[in-house]
Structures are given as C-alpha cells and as structure tokens.
Design an enzyme around this catalytic site. Structure first.
Site, PDB file in Angstrom:
ATOM      1  N   ARG A   1      -8.498 -20.782  -0.504  1.00  0.00           N
ATOM      2  CA  ARG A   1      -7.443 -20.438   0.317  1.00  0.00           C
ATOM      3  C   ARG A   1      -6.109 -21.309   0.061  1.00  0.00           C
ATOM      4  NH1 ARG A   1      -4.791 -21.587   4.909  1.00  0.00           N
ATOM      5  NH2 ARG A   1      -3.763 -19.694   5.969  1.00  0.00           N
TER       6      ARG A   1
ATOM      7  N   LYS B   1       6.274  -1.750   1.560  1.00  0.00           N
ATOM      8  CA  LYS B   1       5.240  -1.089   2.545  1.00  0.00           C
ATOM      9  C   LYS B   1       4.094  -2.223   2.370  1.00  0.00           C
ATOM     10  CE  LYS B   1       3.338   3.337   3.427  1.00  0.00           C
ATOM     11  NZ  LYS B   1       3.461   3.335   4.695  1.00  0.00           N
TER      12      LYS B   1
ATOM     13  N   TYR C   1       0.768  -1.227   0.014  1.00  0.00           N
ATOM     14  CA  TYR C   1       0.251   0.267   0.032  1.00  0.00           C
ATOM     15  C   TYR C   1       0.910   1.204   0.016  1.00  0.00           C
ATOM     16  CZ  TYR C   1       0.903   0.893   4.999  1.00  0.00           C
ATOM     17  OH  TYR C   1       1.618   1.387   6.080  1.00  0.00           O
TER      18      TYR C   1
ATOM     19  N   HIS D   1      -1.678 -21.276   0.138  1.00  0.00           N
ATOM     20  CA  HIS D   1      -0.564 -20.370   0.157  1.00  0.00           C
ATOM     21  C   HIS D   1       0.181 -20.021  -0.868  1.00  0.00           C
ATOM     22  CE1 HIS D   1      -0.974 -21.109   4.481  1.00  0.00           C
ATOM     23  NE2 HIS D   1      -0.113 -20.392   4.907  1.00  0.00           N
TER      24      HIS D   1
ATOM     25  N   ARG E   1       8.033   4.231  -4.739  1.00  0.00           N
ATOM     26  CA  ARG E   1       8.187   3.426  -3.598  1.00  0.00           C
ATOM     27  C   ARG E   1       7.221   2.351  -3.734  1.00  0.00           C
ATOM     28  NH1 ARG E   1       7.556   5.928   2.189  1.00  0.00           N
ATOM     29  NH2 ARG E   1       5.417   6.044   1.458  1.00  0.00           N
TER      30      ARG E   1
ATOM     31  N   GLU F   1      12.586   2.853  13.773  1.00  0.00           N
ATOM     32  CA  GLU F   1      11.704   4.040  13.324  1.00  0.00           C
ATOM     33  C   GLU F   1      10.416   3.887  14.301  1.00  0.00           C
ATOM     34  OE1 GLU F   1      10.160   3.392   9.468  1.00  0.00           O
ATOM     35  OE2 GLU F   1      10.013   1.229   9.697  1.00  0.00           O
TER      36      GLU F   1
ATOM     37  N   LEU G   1      11.376   1.985   6.814  1.00  0.00           N
ATOM     38  CA  LEU G   1      10.571   2.279   5.656  1.00  0.00           C
ATOM     39  C   LEU G   1      11.277   3.443   5.142  1.00  0.00           C
ATOM     40  CD1 LEU G   1       8.216   1.959   3.686  1.00  0.00           C
ATOM     41  CD2 LEU G   1       7.302   3.892   4.802  1.00  0.00           C
TER      42      LEU G   1
HETATM   43  N1  PDD Z   1       3.094   5.515   7.308  1.00  0.00           N
HETATM   44  N2  PDD Z   1       7.551   4.309   8.677  1.00  0.00           N
HETATM   45  C1  PDD Z   1       6.744   3.439   8.909  1.00  0.00           C
HETATM   46  C2  PDD Z   1       6.652   2.194   9.468  1.00  0.00           C
HETATM   47  C3  PDD Z   1       5.251   4.123   8.180  1.00  0.00           C
HETATM   48  O1  PDD Z   1       4.255   3.150   8.243  1.00  0.00           O
HETATM   49  C4  PDD Z   1       5.498   5.359   7.763  1.00  0.00           C
HETATM   50  C5  PDD Z   1       4.223   6.004   7.053  1.00  0.00           C
HETATM   51  C6  PDD Z   1       6.673   6.147   7.677  1.00  0.00           C
HETATM   52  C7  PDD Z   1       6.591   7.369   7.168  1.00  0.00           C
HETATM   53  O2  PDD Z   1       6.917   7.478   5.708  1.00  0.00           O
HETATM   54  P1  PDD Z   1       6.257   8.609   4.911  1.00  0.00           P
HETATM   55  O3  PDD Z   1       7.183   9.962   5.257  1.00  0.00           O
HETATM   56  O4  PDD Z   1       6.525   8.330   3.440  1.00  0.00           O
HETATM   57  O5  PDD Z   1       5.001   9.157   4.977  1.00  0.00           O
HETATM   58  C8  PDD Z   1       7.591   5.542   8.392  1.00  0.00           C
HETATM   59  C9  PDD Z   1       1.594   5.627   6.528  1.00  0.00           C
HETATM   60  C10 PDD Z   1       1.348   7.152   6.748  1.00  0.00           C
HETATM   61  C11 PDD Z   1       0.524   4.841   7.046  1.00  0.00           C
HETATM   62  O6  PDD Z   1       0.930   3.462   7.338  1.00  0.00           O
HETATM   63  O7  PDD Z   1      -0.625   5.137   7.266  1.00  0.00           O
END
Ligand code: PDD
Length: 285
Positions: A97, A146, A32, A99, A51, A178, A202
């Site tokens: 279902r 992501k 996503y 895997h 990304r 993070e 990320l």
């Molecule tokens: N998440 N690290 C993680 C684990 C994140 O899920 C996000 C953003 C960031 C910041 O990334 P960016 O600057 O590209 O928004 C860092 C989004 C907003 C979410 O999961 O809703």
C-alpha cells in the site's frame, strides 16, 4: 453460468480473484462504465467506450484494449439478450500500500453482466413517478470522470432511501448538478432545461441522446444553470441513465412537481427513446 472477464480470461464468477493490494480496492484508484446491451446489441457502445477512454486518460491509466471485442464476447458467453455490462479498470496491483504509483503497473480489468429490463417493453402507464430529495453535492470537482470513488453518491442515496425517496438530486453552489446516478431535466412551458456539460457532472450517454431526440423532433431545450427554485417550480422533472432510460420525478422534498402526475413531455420523450431502443433491438440502428 455467470461468466465474467478478468485480465484477459473469461471464467465463472466464483473463480475470479483480485489481490487485496489492487489499487482499485485500496484507494478506489479506478474508473468504470455501465453499458446496457439490448438483444445482444450495445446501447451507444462507441459513446460509452469514448467516455471510458476519457476517464482513463484523465487519471492516466493506460488504455489500448479492444474494449468492444472484450465486451461483445462477454455478452455472447452470457447468452446475449438484455444485459447490463459493468466494466472496471483499476490502476493495478502495486504489491503493497503506497499512495504513489509506478507508471508501469498493469491495469486490472474486470467485467461482468447482470440482466436488465429493456424499457421498450414497459407500457408507459406502468412507469412509476419517482420521489426525490435535494441535498448537498459532496463530490469532488471532476465528476466528468467515471471514477469508482462513489462514497458520496452512496451516502446521499441512502439519505434519500431513509426518507422513503428514490433518488437524491444534488445541489452545489446553489445550482443542481445531477442525481446520484442520473442526469436531470426540468420542463417549463414546453422547453427542456438541463445543466450544461462541465466537470461538475457526468456527461451522460442518455442525456446526450435525449437532447439529440429533442433536436430531431423539434422540442426546444436549453443547457443552463438550474437553482432550487427553478427545480421545484418546473412543470416536469425527469432523470436519465442508460439502464433506466428517462424517468419522471413527481415529488421533490415531499412537494408535488407540477400537478404531481407524470408529464406529457416526459411521455413523449419516453416514447421517442422507446422507438430508438426498438430500432437498436431489431438491428436497424
Ligand atoms: N451511472 N450521472 C451519474 C453520477 C451517473 O452515475 C450516471 C450513470 C449518469 C447517467 O449516465 P448514462 O446516461 O451514461 O448512464 C449520470 C451508472 C448507470 C452507474 O453508476 O451505475
């Protein structure tokens, strides 16, 4: 009307239907993006799309859509303005279902919008310092993807909420990675420190912009490992994300960060980001 996009069609949110055999639902087999639009203009849209394409490639979900056209139209149909766009691409509906997957599956593509506040309209004095806790990073080792498998993020955020904190900062092998949905920065003697890009974090779009703005404005920074000691003895700690900009963390595990107030370098970066956002909103970026 709340209009969403599903598999090539725009429709009212209530009409959108996804199969229970969709692999996104059964396995979290999907990726996503969350992309803010300010005054109808995508914030670092190309970077977000790059990304997304990295995530798709990494999990071998077919790509090749005109993502910008899909999202721009969705924003227009929802009236433009300040919206956060959520885009999810799953491997598709396998009909049962299992895997193992068939490489020929048609991906399921879903996108929707929610109103978001532009941080450019927020006076610096109104920004609240956040409370954070530090806890173990329970995630896999491909956090550069992501993925929608967000159970570890959800559980540790709830752990923070249970302790009346706003965010959980994650520690793996003795170093901070993070936040649950944000990147992290520590300031010490006027220098910004942030973990280097790796598959443990990320690659945040706003993280990249913060470093770019630091560069352009003669603010020193270093991408390096940050341990618990370095995190909790810094002068300032910030988190960043595209929907929230850059926010000050003023307490960690119940202890004040620096003097417990929002820091001066944070205020400077907030102003630089605000200026960047205003330019975007007026079409000069
Ligand atoms: N998440 N690290 C993680 C684990 C994140 O899920 C996000 C953003 C960031 C910041 O990334 P960016 O600057 O590209 O928004 C860092 C989004 C907003 C979410 O999961 O809703």
């Amino acid at each position: 009307m709340n209009t969403v996009y599903l598999n090539g069609r725009y429709m009212a949110a209530e009409e959108a239907r996804i199969s229970p055999f969709d692999r996104g639902f059964l396995f979290g087999d999907s990726v996503y993006e969350v992309i803010p639009y300010f005054q109808g203009r995508g914030f670092r849209l190309q970077e977000h799309i790059a990304r997304l394409e990295h995530s798709l490639r990494a999990v071998r979900i077919p790509n090749g859509r005109d993502w910008v056209a899909i999202l721009d139209q969705l924003v227009e149909l929802n009236g433009g303005g300040n919206l956060s766009v959520y885009l999810q691409v799953t491997r598709g509906d396998s009909g049962s279902r299992s895997h193992a997957y068939d490489a020929g599956l048609e991906p399921t593509i879903f996108a929707c919008c929610t109103p978001v506040r532009d941080f450019a309209s927020l006076p610096v004095a109104e920004v609240k310092g956040l409370a954070a806790i530090v806890t173990a990073d329970l995630r896999w080792h491909r956090c550069d993807i992501k993925s929608t498998c967000l159970l570890p993020n959800i559980l540790v955020l709830q752990q923070a909420r249970d302790q009346q904190a706003d965010e959980a900062l994650l520690l793996r092998d003795g170093v901070v990675t993070e936040g649950t949905s944000s990147n992290i920065f520590v300031v010490r003697q006027g220098v910004i420190y942030t973990p280097k890009r790796s598959s443990e974090i990320l690659g945040g779009i706003t993280r990249e912009l913060v470093l770019e703005l630091a560069d352009e404005n003669g603010i020193q920074y270093q991408e390096t490992d940050i341990d618990y000691e370095a995190l909790t003895t810094g002068d300032e700690v910030w988190i960043s994300s595209s929907t929230r900009g850059v926010l000050p963390v003023t307490s960690i595990d119940g202890q004040a960060v620096g003097n417990g107030e929002k820091g001066p370098l944070w205020a400077r970066m907030f102003e630089l980001l605000t200026r960047y956002q205003r330019k975007l909103m007026t079409g000069s970026k």
